[in-house]
Design a protein around this motif. Sequence first.
Motif, mmCIF file in Angstrom:
data_model
loop_
_atom_site.group_PDB
_atom_site.id
_atom_site.type_symbol
_atom_site.label_atom_id
_atom_site.label_comp_id
_atom_site.label_asym_id
_atom_site.label_seq_id
_atom_site.Cartn_x
_atom_site.Cartn_y
_atom_site.Cartn_z
ATOM 1 N N HIS A 147 0.827 -1.210 0.000
ATOM 2 C CA HIS A 147 0.000 0.000 0.000
ATOM 3 C C HIS A 147 0.859 1.257 0.000
ATOM 4 N N ARG A 148 1.942 1.241 0.783
ATOM 5 C CA ARG A 148 2.836 2.401 0.845
ATOM 6 C C ARG A 148 3.554 2.623 -0.489
ATOM 7 N N SER A 149 3.912 1.516 -1.125
ATOM 8 C CA SER A 149 4.645 1.633 -2.391
ATOM 9 C C SER A 149 3.738 1.924 -3.572
ATOM 10 N N GLY A 150 2.396 1.875 -3.359
ATOM 11 C CA GLY A 150 1.452 2.167 -4.432
ATOM 12 C C GLY A 150 1.342 1.055 -5.454
ATOM 13 N N LEU A 151 1.616 -0.178 -5.044
ATOM 14 C CA LEU A 151 1.527 -1.317 -5.961
ATOM 15 C C LEU A 151 0.096 -1.464 -6.472
ATOM 16 N N GLU A 152 -0.043 -1.603 -7.795
ATOM 17 C CA GLU A 152 -1.363 -1.683 -8.394
ATOM 18 C C GLU A 152 -2.050 -3.005 -8.036
ATOM 19 N N ASN A 153 -3.393 -2.954 -8.061
ATOM 20 C CA ASN A 153 -4.171 -4.129 -7.650
ATOM 21 C C ASN A 153 -3.881 -5.359 -8.496
ATOM 22 N N ASP A 154 -3.740 -5.172 -9.814
ATOM 23 C CA ASP A 154 -3.563 -6.339 -10.679
ATOM 24 C C ASP A 154 -2.183 -6.975 -10.537
ATOM 25 N N LYS A 155 -1.316 -6.371 -9.724
ATOM 26 C CA LYS A 155 0.002 -6.951 -9.463
ATOM 27 C C LYS A 155 0.106 -7.504 -8.048
ATOM 28 N N ARG A 156 -0.983 -7.436 -7.317
ATOM 29 C CA ARG A 156 -0.989 -7.942 -5.945
ATOM 30 C C ARG A 156 -1.472 -9.390 -5.892
ATOM 31 N N SER A 157 -1.035 -10.105 -4.877
ATOM 32 C CA SER A 157 -1.493 -11.486 -4.691
ATOM 33 C C SER A 157 -2.648 -11.566 -3.709
ATOM 34 N N PHE A 158 -2.885 -10.474 -2.942
ATOM 35 C CA PHE A 158 -3.997 -10.461 -1.998
ATOM 36 C C PHE A 158 -4.302 -9.020 -1.612
ATOM 37 N N GLU A 159 -5.416 -8.821 -0.892
ATOM 38 C CA GLU A 159 -5.825 -7.503 -0.415
ATOM 39 C C GLU A 159 -6.100 -7.570 1.084
ATOM 40 N N LEU A 160 -5.804 -6.481 1.773
ATOM 41 C CA LEU A 160 -6.115 -6.355 3.194
ATOM 42 C C LEU A 160 -7.281 -5.392 3.354
ATOM 43 N N SER A 161 -8.237 -5.753 4.207
ATOM 44 C CA SER A 161 -9.383 -4.873 4.406
ATOM 45 C C SER A 161 -10.000 -5.147 5.773
ATOM 46 N N LYS A 162 -11.281 -4.800 5.888
ATOM 47 C CA LYS A 162 -12.006 -4.962 7.140
ATOM 48 C C LYS A 162 -13.301 -5.727 6.911
ATOM 49 N N LEU A 163 -13.614 -6.608 7.851
ATOM 50 C CA LEU A 163 -14.944 -7.205 7.932
ATOM 51 C C LEU A 163 -15.712 -6.444 9.002
ATOM 52 N N ILE A 164 -16.914 -5.994 8.652
ATOM 53 C CA ILE A 164 -17.718 -5.210 9.586
ATOM 54 C C ILE A 164 -18.910 -6.046 10.041
ATOM 55 N N ILE A 165 -19.125 -6.100 11.337
ATOM 56 C CA ILE A 165 -20.277 -6.786 11.928
ATOM 57 C C ILE A 165 -21.231 -5.718 12.463
ATOM 58 N N ILE A 166 -22.453 -5.700 11.947
ATOM 59 C CA ILE A 166 -23.423 -4.659 12.314
ATOM 60 C C ILE A 166 -24.593 -5.291 13.054
ATOM 61 N N ASP A 167 -24.857 -4.819 14.263
ATOM 62 C CA ASP A 167 -25.971 -5.309 15.075
ATOM 63 C C ASP A 167 -27.130 -4.321 15.029
ATOM 64 N N LYS A 168 -28.312 -4.826 14.757
ATOM 65 C CA LYS A 168 -29.516 -3.998 14.742
ATOM 66 C C LYS A 168 -30.014 -3.789 16.170
ATOM 67 N N LYS A 169 -30.572 -2.632 16.417
ATOM 68 C CA LYS A 169 -31.132 -2.367 17.738
ATOM 69 C C LYS A 169 -32.285 -3.320 18.021
ATOM 70 N N PRO A 170 -32.315 -3.895 19.212
ATOM 71 C CA PRO A 170 -33.404 -4.831 19.529
ATOM 72 C C PRO A 170 -34.754 -4.113 19.602
ATOM 73 N N GLY A 171 -35.774 -4.802 19.206
ATOM 74 C CA GLY A 171 -37.127 -4.266 19.287
ATOM 75 C C GLY A 171 -37.576 -3.487 18.078
ATOM 76 N N LEU A 172 -36.674 -3.269 17.106
ATOM 77 C CA LEU A 172 -37.062 -2.514 15.904
ATOM 78 C C LEU A 172 -37.901 -3.387 14.975
ATOM 79 N N ASP A 173 -38.970 -2.825 14.475
ATOM 80 C CA ASP A 173 -39.860 -3.568 13.576
ATOM 81 C C ASP A 173 -39.401 -3.371 12.135
ATOM 82 N N LEU A 174 -38.196 -3.898 11.831
ATOM 83 C CA LEU A 174 -37.621 -3.789 10.504
ATOM 84 C C LEU A 174 -37.214 -5.165 10.004
ATOM 85 N N THR A 175 -37.573 -5.481 8.756
ATOM 86 C CA THR A 175 -37.084 -6.720 8.154
ATOM 87 C C THR A 175 -35.609 -6.547 7.799
#
Length: 818
Positions: free
Chosen positions: A212-240
Amino acid sequence: MRYIMMVLRGNMRRNKGVHISVFVLMLIISLAFCSVLSYYTNSIRHDSEAMEEVGYGGMLAALYGENRLDAYGTSADKIIKNIGKCDAVQEVKATDVVYLLLKDCNGKGGNSSFVLNDTDSVLTYDQYDVDNKMTDRRLEKGEVSVPFSFIGMYDCKIGDTVELGNDNGSYTFKVASFFEDPYMGSSVMGIKTILISDEDFADLKAKAAEDHRSGLENDKRSFELSKLIIIDKKPGLDLTEMEFERELNNVSDFASYCWITLSKEQAGSYMLLMTKVFSAVLLIFVVLLLVAAMIVLGHNIGSSIEMDFVNIGILKAVGMTNASVKLALLAGYMCTVAAGLFAGIPLAIPILKIINSATRSSSGLEVPSDINVGLVLCVILAILLLVAAFIMLKTRRISEATPIKAIRGGRDSVHFSSVLKLPVSGKKLGVSLAYRQFISEKKQYAAAIIVTAILAMFMILMNDMMRWFNSQNMLVDMFSVTKYDLTASFVDEDTQKDIENVISEHTAYRKYQMSSEYLLFDDVQMYCYIVEDPDMINTIRMGRTCTYDNEVLITQYVADGFHMNVGDTVTVKRGGVARKMVISGIYDSANDMGKNFAISKAAYSKFASEETVSESGVSGAAKSSSDEEEWSGKGICYDLDNTDECDAIIQEIDKRYGDNQGITYSIHSAKDDFEEVAGTVNIAIQGLTLLTYMLGAVFVIVTVIIVCGKVLMREQKDIGIYKALGFTSFRLRCQLAVRFIVTAVVGSLLGIVLALIVSKPFFKAGFESFGIYSFNLSTSVISLVIPLVFMSVLFSVVAFIRAGNIRKVQPQVLIADQ
């Protein structure tokens, strides 16, 4: 009461074989009901509980890699902050993730993978050792833990090696354990989670930071680093789940920056897809078995009453009423039925363990083998009430038995006239006599015919299902929206030209590019096909293809779910850029269970040339230069004029360039794209078909034993007459076997007619659950013939063996007890 108990004991003693047969039938039904219902409910409950234990909230979101987020002018921290502003959100958690391709596992690969640290504090998984026992051992450097579904998909075992990466670089690990992934662990899901050690994960993070620091392009990378986000809905909400996702996107537009989002409800539907489908099929079959068992029971009750008219008349003469005689018969049969049903409950436990063990490699779940006692008892109670009502209905004829009829011997007038009557042939005396006996006593074989028809119908449906899913062309039609025979990806243009020259040496072709990406469709993330030549989309069932850059195709599933039709306007978003598009047509595709849409490459390119600012204030500048680089040499489809040359082309290309380390390419046929799906589904369907035939065989055997026993009791004197005329026991047994062959043929022919009638609505309901609304299914002659032959052979063999008692019948029976 004394008379009732006397009749009950006498009936049980006299018809011991019948009661044993009814016990066996009910035992099988109970065993099947308990196993299927418990497996189904346990799977649903366990998957939900396992998601909670692992740490998944209401929704999982996998953000794009750092380079792509930089190009959009945002970051993971900004996106997470904007999500937290939504009033419907209770909590947002994030964890580091590495995106890698599964390059090789026992010669197979290609699936995208979420690579996590096995000591992650946000998502925690239970690992299992070689003995399938839970282990607390942490992974060491160079080791990996993979989902249970790798066993079925890649024939993976502990100790095997797994290669992760791409042509730019790869990493080899040794499989040290398996783990249960309740969110993406099913074999039908294309994305898998893989666990590695702390040390290996730290090395990958350091390498990603350096790239990332060196600006290596995506098509030359062997993998990507990112984030998995876990989102919790407020209890009691009447939303599907869908409403919750829309609310999130209205406030934060977060899904525009995600590779994929998956709600808990969606994950459960994917994880339990095969479980639900096959449980439903088995439940239908078990219900049909219950109907068949009641038909056999009804036939036996009717035959018993008819044969015992004299005894029933005598009982009434000594003071028994119609009600007391009915009660005696009801009590006897209900005791047998109840014993069979309750005996099946404990026997279902080992069957459940076998089912769980067999399906673990496809479902990815370690489902408990507990019986759902409450549900099972309710079902058994319902069956008991149904059988009791049925018995009371069938015992109405008892009121016709009177002491006067007992004096007459209980005989009614007998008429042998029949429109089906044929003359007795001297040359084929045994066959013609067997046919004449069948016609004159056809009511005795009615139960066997109906049972055969029911079983044959279901076997034909299962045969067709197995044949269709064994056909890779069928899967190509289900999951592919365009016409192509080969797909390829190339690193450079020279390699592409060389390989296309090889293809042109064999046949002319038409080529185009096709890719896919998750985009926002009216604020709901959805799988999107991106096709360079929209005219190649060949599954359109209404309207026309998406010719222009402001047009979109949707599936019938999406049209029904969003209440849309051809001509309506939708909003499609990518990277914060929103465009109004018109629905030009409706097409078929089973990907993501029908939740997908399609646009042209020209329409996709429009997102790269526009710039907006989303409601959350995050810049929506899409990449203009790197988008073209992503497309270059990838997802090229070839539609061959001569499809028979497909395998020869692949073999020649591999022969010419396969060992050349300077040339990198990937080419395979359309059928190979669905090999993994086909393999997993085929194994399940073959097992289901085998189970259908096994249970059907048991039912046929029991039915023939009951019916054959009744026939032999009624024809004792007839057999004595035949023996007095010189017929041998072997000849009479063959004659009886011929009658049952006729029974099997008649029943199977009726089953064929039923199968032809019900197959279309049966499979229509099944295919529509996969998002397929237009299909052309044909029944093969082999599918029709196999059950007919199976039933005929089984009927004749069982009848011949059961008729062994004919050897004990002597001509003296004619002068006995006159």
